[in-house]
Design an enzyme around this catalytic site. Structure first.
Site, PDB file in Angstrom:
ATOM      1  N   SER A  31     -14.261  -6.217   1.579  1.00  0.00           N
ATOM      2  CA  SER A  31     -14.430  -5.628   0.239  1.00  0.00           C
ATOM      3  C   SER A  31     -13.664  -6.422  -0.815  1.00  0.00           C
ATOM      4  O   SER A  31     -14.090  -6.467  -1.983  1.00  0.00           O
ATOM      5  CB  SER A  31     -14.048  -4.148   0.217  1.00  0.00           C
ATOM      6  OG  SER A  31     -12.721  -3.911   0.616  1.00  0.00           O
ATOM      7  N   GLY A  32     -12.561  -7.038  -0.453  1.00  0.00           N
ATOM      8  CA  GLY A  32     -11.935  -8.036  -1.314  1.00  0.00           C
ATOM      9  C   GLY A  32     -11.351  -7.578  -2.639  1.00  0.00           C
ATOM     10  O   GLY A  32     -11.050  -8.407  -3.494  1.00  0.00           O
ATOM     11  N   GLY A  33     -11.241  -6.265  -2.843  1.00  0.00           N
ATOM     12  CA  GLY A  33     -10.711  -5.780  -4.111  1.00  0.00           C
ATOM     13  C   GLY A  33     -11.778  -5.124  -4.989  1.00  0.00           C
ATOM     14  O   GLY A  33     -11.492  -4.635  -6.079  1.00  0.00           O
TER      15      GLY A  33
ATOM     16  N   ARG B 181       0.841  -1.212   0.000  1.00  0.00           N
ATOM     17  CA  ARG B 181       0.000   0.000   0.000  1.00  0.00           C
ATOM     18  C   ARG B 181       0.875   1.260   0.000  1.00  0.00           C
ATOM     19  O   ARG B 181       0.595   2.212  -0.726  1.00  0.00           O
ATOM     20  CB  ARG B 181      -0.908   0.029   1.228  1.00  0.00           C
ATOM     21  CG  ARG B 181      -1.762  -1.214   1.424  1.00  0.00           C
ATOM     22  CD  ARG B 181      -2.996  -1.236   0.537  1.00  0.00           C
ATOM     23  NE  ARG B 181      -3.824  -2.394   0.853  1.00  0.00           N
ATOM     24  CZ  ARG B 181      -3.737  -3.586   0.231  1.00  0.00           C
ATOM     25  NH1 ARG B 181      -2.891  -3.765  -0.763  1.00  0.00           N
ATOM     26  NH2 ARG B 181      -4.522  -4.594   0.602  1.00  0.00           N
TER      27      ARG B 181
ATOM     28  N   LYS C 251     -17.487 -12.534   8.754  1.00  0.00           N
ATOM     29  CA  LYS C 251     -16.963 -11.579   7.764  1.00  0.00           C
ATOM     30  C   LYS C 251     -16.783 -12.326   6.445  1.00  0.00           C
ATOM     31  O   LYS C 251     -15.719 -12.890   6.184  1.00  0.00           O
ATOM     32  CB  LYS C 251     -15.631 -11.003   8.257  1.00  0.00           C
ATOM     33  CG  LYS C 251     -14.928 -10.092   7.254  1.00  0.00           C
ATOM     34  CD  LYS C 251     -13.854  -9.253   7.906  1.00  0.00           C
ATOM     35  CE  LYS C 251     -13.057  -8.475   6.866  1.00  0.00           C
ATOM     36  NZ  LYS C 251     -12.217  -7.421   7.464  1.00  0.00           N
TER      37      LYS C 251
ATOM     38  N   ARG D   7      -9.521  -2.140   1.955  1.00  0.00           N
ATOM     39  CA  ARG D   7      -9.232  -1.309   0.781  1.00  0.00           C
ATOM     40  C   ARG D   7     -10.369  -0.357   0.425  1.00  0.00           C
ATOM     41  O   ARG D   7     -10.134   0.779   0.012  1.00  0.00           O
ATOM     42  CB  ARG D   7      -8.895  -2.210  -0.408  1.00  0.00           C
ATOM     43  CG  ARG D   7      -7.502  -2.787  -0.317  1.00  0.00           C
ATOM     44  CD  ARG D   7      -7.326  -3.973  -1.242  1.00  0.00           C
ATOM     45  NE  ARG D   7      -7.969  -5.159  -0.709  1.00  0.00           N
ATOM     46  CZ  ARG D   7      -7.993  -6.346  -1.328  1.00  0.00           C
ATOM     47  NH1 ARG D   7      -7.426  -6.482  -2.505  1.00  0.00           N
ATOM     48  NH2 ARG D   7      -8.580  -7.385  -0.773  1.00  0.00           N
TER      49      ARG D   7
ATOM     50  N   GLU E  60     -13.668 -15.033   9.342  1.00  0.00           N
ATOM     51  CA  GLU E  60     -13.574 -14.537   7.966  1.00  0.00           C
ATOM     52  C   GLU E  60     -13.187 -15.630   6.977  1.00  0.00           C
ATOM     53  O   GLU E  60     -12.007 -15.899   6.766  1.00  0.00           O
ATOM     54  CB  GLU E  60     -12.547 -13.391   7.876  1.00  0.00           C
ATOM     55  CG  GLU E  60     -12.422 -12.812   6.463  1.00  0.00           C
ATOM     56  CD  GLU E  60     -11.425 -11.669   6.335  1.00  0.00           C
ATOM     57  OE1 GLU E  60     -10.676 -11.400   7.301  1.00  0.00           O
ATOM     58  OE2 GLU E  60     -11.400 -11.033   5.268  1.00  0.00           O
TER      59      GLU E  60
END
Ligand code: 13P
Length: 333
Positions: A261-263, A33, A219, A293, A177
């Site tokens: 959100s996973g991308g 990041r 999650k 993200r 998750e």
């Protein structure tokens, strides 16, 4: 251990209009990041970035909890205040990522099992003493020709359930998750089938380990088309299929579901959550977010490593947090 404390924390994390900020990137991930904005990945820069996020004025209006990485849980702000206290003072609940990453699963190419159970009881005890009130563990499932296999599905579900039981024993709410990755050219149907299989197995193992459903959160990924699939399902189809899948697999006793959100692009992740909360289906749990993200992309870019951009970065975070807060009510414009 008091079940009431676990239930109160779980409910507080999905309080009306609020969701979770995932800021628990491991050192390798935060490096990526920071690389993207040409900022050197030093401990001080990681601290400055996270301090900037956590001191966003009014963040607690939309953010109930923040997931931290081990390093951050122990760090102080520039003025010496522990970052945990910075969060507590903003009425935000500190949480901690406790898994030690997805490692190759023996005998199963392209599959992983998440590790970190050894010594976890002692680590949880320390994390609780440092102020963490919830914990997170991520299992990863990749959709391929022959994956995920029964071996990958059961190994990850078992580890998630063992972690969840240990967390509750320590008084921390487990955020379970299981992430079916969006990478690949599979269609949304494949994503729904694999997500359903993963969730059924996870809840079966949680039952075997006597995990208190009222004192945990799930999650999951949303049911969406693979990133490289030629045909991309629209927002309504994503909402419809995700809800169907969750209603089939997730017990009503659990207070909330906080999506990763996973991308997905940040705006898309918000619209998907909003569509599910607008949907007329009766939902027995709160549907909220635990985005990494999709909350951080905008502030990271606005900051660019420059102190002069701090206010702009905080405004960018607040915009996404408030949009997602509205989406938890089905009121995102
Ligand atoms: P993303 O929302 O970026 O997927 O991150 C959430 C998370 O905590 C992944 O473990």
């Amino acid at each position: 251990m008091s079940e009431a404390i676990l239930q109160d924390t779980a409910r507080a994390l999905v309080a009306e209009g609020k969701g979770i900020l995932a800021a628990d990137e491991s050192t390798g991930t935060i490096q990526k990041r920071l690389d993207s904005i040409q900022v050197e990945c030093t401990e001080a820069n990681r601290r400055d970035y996270r301090e900037l996020l956590f001191t966003t004025p009014g963040l607690g209006e939309h953010i109930s909890g923040v997931i931290l990485f081990d390093e951050t849980l122990r760090q102080n702000a520039a003025d010496g205040t522990p970052l945990v206290k910075v969060l507590q003072d903003a009425s935000i609940i500190p949480g901690i990522k406790v898994d030690q990453g997805a490692k190759p699963l023996a005998g199963h190419p392209d599959e992983t099992v998440t590790e970190g159970l050894d010594g976890l009881r002692e680590r949880l005890e320390e994390y609780a003493a440092l102020g963490a009130r919830f914990a997170k563990w991520r299992a990863v499932y990749r959709i391929g020709e022959v994956t995920p296999s029964p071996a990958g599905i059961t190994a990850n579900a078992h580890a998630l359930a063992r972690y969840a039981a240990l967390s509750q024993e320590a008084g921390l709410v487990p955020i379970v998750e299981p992430e079916v990755l969006m990478d690949g050219d599979h269609d949304i149907e494949d994503c729904e089938l694999v997500t359903e299989e993963a969730l059924r197995t996870v809840f079966g193992e949680l039952a075997v380990q006597d995990v208190l459903l009222e004192g945990m959160l799930l999650k999951p990924n949303m049911v969406i088309s693979g990133a490289d699939c030629a045909e991309q399902a629209d927002v309504e189809e994503v909402a419809e299929r995700t809800l169907r899948c969750l209603l089939r697999c997730v017990p009503a006793a659990m207070p909330g579901i906080v999506f990763l959100s996973g991308g997905q692009r940040d705006e898309v992740a918000t619209r998907h959550l909003d569509a599910m909360n607008r949907h007329p289906a009766v939902k027995p749990w709160r549907l909220s977010f635990s985005y990494g993200r999709a909350l951080q992309a905008a502030p990271l870019k606005a900051w660019g490593g420059k102190a002069a951009n701090a206010a702009a970065a905080q405004a960018a975070l607040m915009e996404r947090a408030s949009a997602n807060g509205a989406a938890t009510r089905g009121q995102y414009a």
